[in-house]
Design an enzyme around this catalytic site. Sequence first.
Site, mmCIF file in Angstrom:
data_model
loop_
_atom_site.group_PDB
_atom_site.id
_atom_site.type_symbol
_atom_site.label_atom_id
_atom_site.label_comp_id
_atom_site.label_asym_id
_atom_site.label_seq_id
_atom_site.Cartn_x
_atom_site.Cartn_y
_atom_site.Cartn_z
ATOM 1 N N ARG A 46 19.298 5.184 8.426
ATOM 2 C CA ARG A 46 20.487 5.975 8.113
ATOM 3 C C ARG A 46 20.710 7.122 9.084
ATOM 4 O O ARG A 46 21.826 7.577 9.249
ATOM 5 C CB ARG A 46 20.394 6.518 6.680
ATOM 6 C CG ARG A 46 20.826 5.478 5.654
ATOM 7 C CD ARG A 46 20.682 6.012 4.251
ATOM 8 N NE ARG A 46 19.319 6.525 4.071
ATOM 9 C CZ ARG A 46 18.847 7.031 2.932
ATOM 10 N NH1 ARG A 46 19.622 7.107 1.881
ATOM 11 N NH2 ARG A 46 17.604 7.453 2.851
ATOM 12 N N LYS A 146 5.103 -4.171 1.555
ATOM 13 C CA LYS A 146 4.681 -3.831 0.218
ATOM 14 C C LYS A 146 5.246 -2.461 -0.165
ATOM 15 O O LYS A 146 5.609 -1.721 0.732
ATOM 16 C CB LYS A 146 3.165 -3.845 0.119
ATOM 17 C CG LYS A 146 2.508 -2.698 0.897
ATOM 18 C CD LYS A 146 1.049 -2.630 0.595
ATOM 19 C CE LYS A 146 0.750 -1.783 -0.605
ATOM 20 N NZ LYS A 146 0.087 -0.511 -0.276
ATOM 21 N N ASP A 175 0.854 -8.633 3.620
ATOM 22 C CA ASP A 175 -0.300 -7.896 3.132
ATOM 23 C C ASP A 175 -1.130 -7.669 4.387
ATOM 24 O O ASP A 175 -1.750 -8.602 4.900
ATOM 25 C CB ASP A 175 -1.104 -8.707 2.108
ATOM 26 C CG ASP A 175 -2.245 -7.878 1.555
ATOM 27 O OD1 ASP A 175 -2.982 -7.286 2.364
ATOM 28 O OD2 ASP A 175 -2.410 -7.821 0.330
ATOM 29 N N HIS A 176 -1.093 -6.464 4.915
ATOM 30 C CA HIS A 176 -1.631 -6.299 6.275
ATOM 31 C C HIS A 176 -3.129 -6.591 6.335
ATOM 32 O O HIS A 176 -3.658 -6.852 7.411
ATOM 33 C CB HIS A 176 -1.263 -4.942 6.873
ATOM 34 C CG HIS A 176 -2.088 -3.798 6.387
ATOM 35 N ND1 HIS A 176 -1.882 -3.222 5.158
ATOM 36 C CD2 HIS A 176 -3.119 -3.121 6.947
ATOM 37 C CE1 HIS A 176 -2.752 -2.228 5.003
ATOM 38 N NE2 HIS A 176 -3.517 -2.143 6.072
ATOM 39 N N LYS A 180 -6.057 -8.720 9.367
ATOM 40 C CA LYS A 180 -7.296 -8.195 9.950
ATOM 41 C C LYS A 180 -8.186 -9.374 10.344
ATOM 42 O O LYS A 180 -8.397 -10.290 9.553
ATOM 43 C CB LYS A 180 -8.028 -7.286 8.950
ATOM 44 C CG LYS A 180 -7.284 -5.982 8.655
ATOM 45 C CD LYS A 180 -8.095 -5.075 7.749
ATOM 46 C CE LYS A 180 -7.291 -3.917 7.192
ATOM 47 N NZ LYS A 180 -7.006 -2.833 8.131
ATOM 48 N N GLU A 214 -11.640 5.075 1.729
ATOM 49 C CA GLU A 214 -11.026 5.845 2.811
ATOM 50 C C GLU A 214 -11.392 7.305 2.664
ATOM 51 O O GLU A 214 -11.592 7.780 1.545
ATOM 52 C CB GLU A 214 -9.500 5.751 2.737
ATOM 53 C CG GLU A 214 -8.961 4.350 2.750
ATOM 54 C CD GLU A 214 -7.448 4.358 2.607
ATOM 55 O OE1 GLU A 214 -6.782 4.446 3.647
ATOM 56 O OE2 GLU A 214 -6.942 4.325 1.473
ATOM 57 N N ASP A 233 -1.784 0.416 -5.358
ATOM 58 C CA ASP A 233 -1.724 0.590 -3.911
ATOM 59 C C ASP A 233 -2.694 -0.343 -3.182
ATOM 60 O O ASP A 233 -2.400 -0.808 -2.078
ATOM 61 C CB ASP A 233 -2.055 2.061 -3.576
ATOM 62 C CG ASP A 233 -1.806 2.412 -2.125
ATOM 63 O OD1 ASP A 233 -0.718 2.068 -1.621
ATOM 64 O OD2 ASP A 233 -2.692 3.021 -1.488
ATOM 65 N N HIS A 238 -4.357 -5.875 -1.556
ATOM 66 C CA HIS A 238 -5.411 -6.102 -0.567
ATOM 67 C C HIS A 238 -6.710 -6.640 -1.193
ATOM 68 O O HIS A 238 -7.274 -7.618 -0.730
ATOM 69 C CB HIS A 238 -5.717 -4.819 0.198
ATOM 70 C CG HIS A 238 -4.502 -4.141 0.758
ATOM 71 N ND1 HIS A 238 -3.465 -4.833 1.339
ATOM 72 C CD2 HIS A 238 -4.147 -2.837 0.829
ATOM 73 C CE1 HIS A 238 -2.542 -3.969 1.756
ATOM 74 N NE2 HIS A 238 -2.925 -2.759 1.455
ATOM 75 N N LYS A 336 -9.670 6.993 -2.421
ATOM 76 C CA LYS A 336 -9.229 7.974 -1.424
ATOM 77 C C LYS A 336 -10.280 9.077 -1.417
ATOM 78 O O LYS A 336 -10.975 9.292 -2.420
ATOM 79 C CB LYS A 336 -7.889 8.588 -1.841
ATOM 80 C CG LYS A 336 -6.713 7.617 -1.846
ATOM 81 C CD LYS A 336 -6.200 7.344 -0.446
ATOM 82 C CE LYS A 336 -4.925 6.510 -0.484
ATOM 83 N NZ LYS A 336 -4.684 5.839 0.818
ATOM 84 N N LYS A 341 -14.999 6.112 5.661
ATOM 85 C CA LYS A 341 -14.058 4.992 5.676
ATOM 86 C C LYS A 341 -14.867 3.724 5.851
ATOM 87 O O LYS A 341 -15.652 3.596 6.782
ATOM 88 C CB LYS A 341 -13.063 5.123 6.829
ATOM 89 C CG LYS A 341 -12.068 3.959 6.876
ATOM 90 C CD LYS A 341 -10.861 4.270 7.746
ATOM 91 C CE LYS A 341 -9.958 3.061 7.944
ATOM 92 N NZ LYS A 341 -9.003 2.848 6.845
HETATM 93 C C1 BG6 Z 1 -1.960 0.654 2.554
HETATM 94 C C2 BG6 Z 1 -1.986 1.684 1.458
HETATM 95 O O1 BG6 Z 1 -1.466 -0.572 2.057
HETATM 96 O O2 BG6 Z 1 -3.260 0.461 3.049
HETATM 97 C C3 BG6 Z 1 -2.570 2.992 1.966
HETATM 98 O O3 BG6 Z 1 -0.669 1.913 0.975
HETATM 99 C C4 BG6 Z 1 -3.907 2.752 2.612
HETATM 100 O O4 BG6 Z 1 -2.697 3.933 0.910
HETATM 101 C C5 BG6 Z 1 -3.830 1.624 3.629
HETATM 102 O O5 BG6 Z 1 -4.311 3.946 3.254
HETATM 103 C C6 BG6 Z 1 -5.207 1.263 4.152
HETATM 104 O O6 BG6 Z 1 -5.085 0.403 5.234
HETATM 105 P P1 BG6 Z 1 -6.217 0.278 6.316
HETATM 106 O O7 BG6 Z 1 -5.742 -0.809 7.213
HETATM 107 O O8 BG6 Z 1 -6.323 1.606 6.994
HETATM 108 O O9 BG6 Z 1 -7.462 -0.058 5.572
#
Ligand code: BG6
Length: 480
Positions: A46, A146, A175-176, A180, A214, A233, A238, A336, A341
């Site tokens: 926008r 997502k 779903d990223h 991986k 994380e 989340d 995931h 979190k 991590k």
């Molecule tokens: C996202 C979440 O899908 O994945 C975030 O919304 C999270 O809260 C993130 O931090 C974690 O991704 P990665 O690839 O850093 O493990």
Amino acid sequence: EHTPVFDYVIFGATGDLAMRKLLPALYNQFRVKHVPEGSRIIGTARSDMTCEQYREMARQALDTFLPKGTINPELIDRFLQMINYVTIDGTNPDSNWDALKAILDKYPHRVRVFYFSTAPQIFEAISENLASHHLITPNSRVVLEKPIGTDSASAKKINDGVSRFFGENQIFRIDHYLGKETVQDILAIRFANPFINAVWSGEYIQSIQITAAETVGVEGRADYYDRSGAARDMIQNHLLQILSLCAMDPPKSLTGDAVRDAKVAVLKALQPITEANVGQETVRAQYTAGGIGDHRVPGYIEELGKPSNTETYAAVRAYVNTPRWKGVPFYLRTAKRSKRKDSEVVVTFKPGLKNLFGDQVQSDYMAIRLQPDEGFALTFNIKDPSSPTFTLQHATLEGDFSTIRIPDSYERLMLDAVRGNPGLFIRRDEVEAAWDWIEPTLRAWAANKTKMETYPAGSHGPEAANKLVAQTGDKWHERL
Ligand code: BG6
């Protein structure tokens, strides 16, 4: 793999995800020459800005978010030349759609990918506007970021809305985690190695734990996060995806649908968590003030500035009711502001022959390190050479996969959408089955049927989570 020339249209192009992940991913694929000459990226949002201003914004994002070794100013310049920008309000039919059309219609037969990196509530409206302006061609696909909904009903509504304009084979739900390398490795490790495949069931496996921890807090996303929480989340998507890869029966082939059929069968076989057992099978918690290394951080409530019933930590014991896994606990946990991590799968095996070794025989375990330090570790029993009697000790074999640059998950996924490979994307039935399973837990938590525990920022989580696994004779494997 052949990648056709493409036009990538990003909705939400000024947003955090586009800056942090999408543009860096496309740049890196461009850098390694996977982006065919002539392909274009069209950002839309926008904000009223010129193409030059958007390119400048993109340049700054690349400088900030690219891994250091991949920055090449001259290549970045060439990459930025691929980018256009059109100011569009995706929900407004009278917005600047004709300008987008003028750009796209130059190449009507090209693969077009529409990437929706916006609030999911407007996915349907954007699709409708694309359709009414005749921008959806047979060669078009749509990528949905997502979260697909916040519960079963809202997920169905979003899926129904988008399916009015795109066929399921044109819809790519991200779903990223599936992008991986190490998550994909679960398939290789399980099915390409007979010595692992042969013991992959409840006959030899005592439990499987899946962790995604994380150190970050909610960062700039408090608004989204406080309405979401750890289970929505991370677990619904995931962690349940990782669980399905760990638990599925061998798929008939490696094609997208065969793998997804096998995964959805797991999701549908998850034993329901109900109001009656939610207190026993789940733990939710919020972080309080604490320290991550030397860094002091406030608690979640202080960070938010208002009271909240949202969990920043969730642990769940899940059972998969298939012959392979009857009675084997799968522990899922995410946090979190954790100590470090660390995402990993740890498989604990049943102990070896007690009639020979008695109680000194310890369970072997195998850790698949998803990130960081991608690799695996296998801990097993050997004889202690320093002992005069036949005494066992644990030895660990480590494998490191992270010695080459591991592409970011979005690199693979964004180009898979161009190539029309759906295998690493979530099918509609998977999203909906995952919501169906987690929803009763979310409802019970919202109604405060279980206690909200706390844990200090920088710790491994609440004590209640240790008790959860201790009930079945397990312990969390923390990396030191
Ligand atoms: C996202 C979440 O899908 O994945 C975030 O919304 C999270 O809260 C993130 O931090 C974690 O991704 P990665 O690839 O850093 O493990």
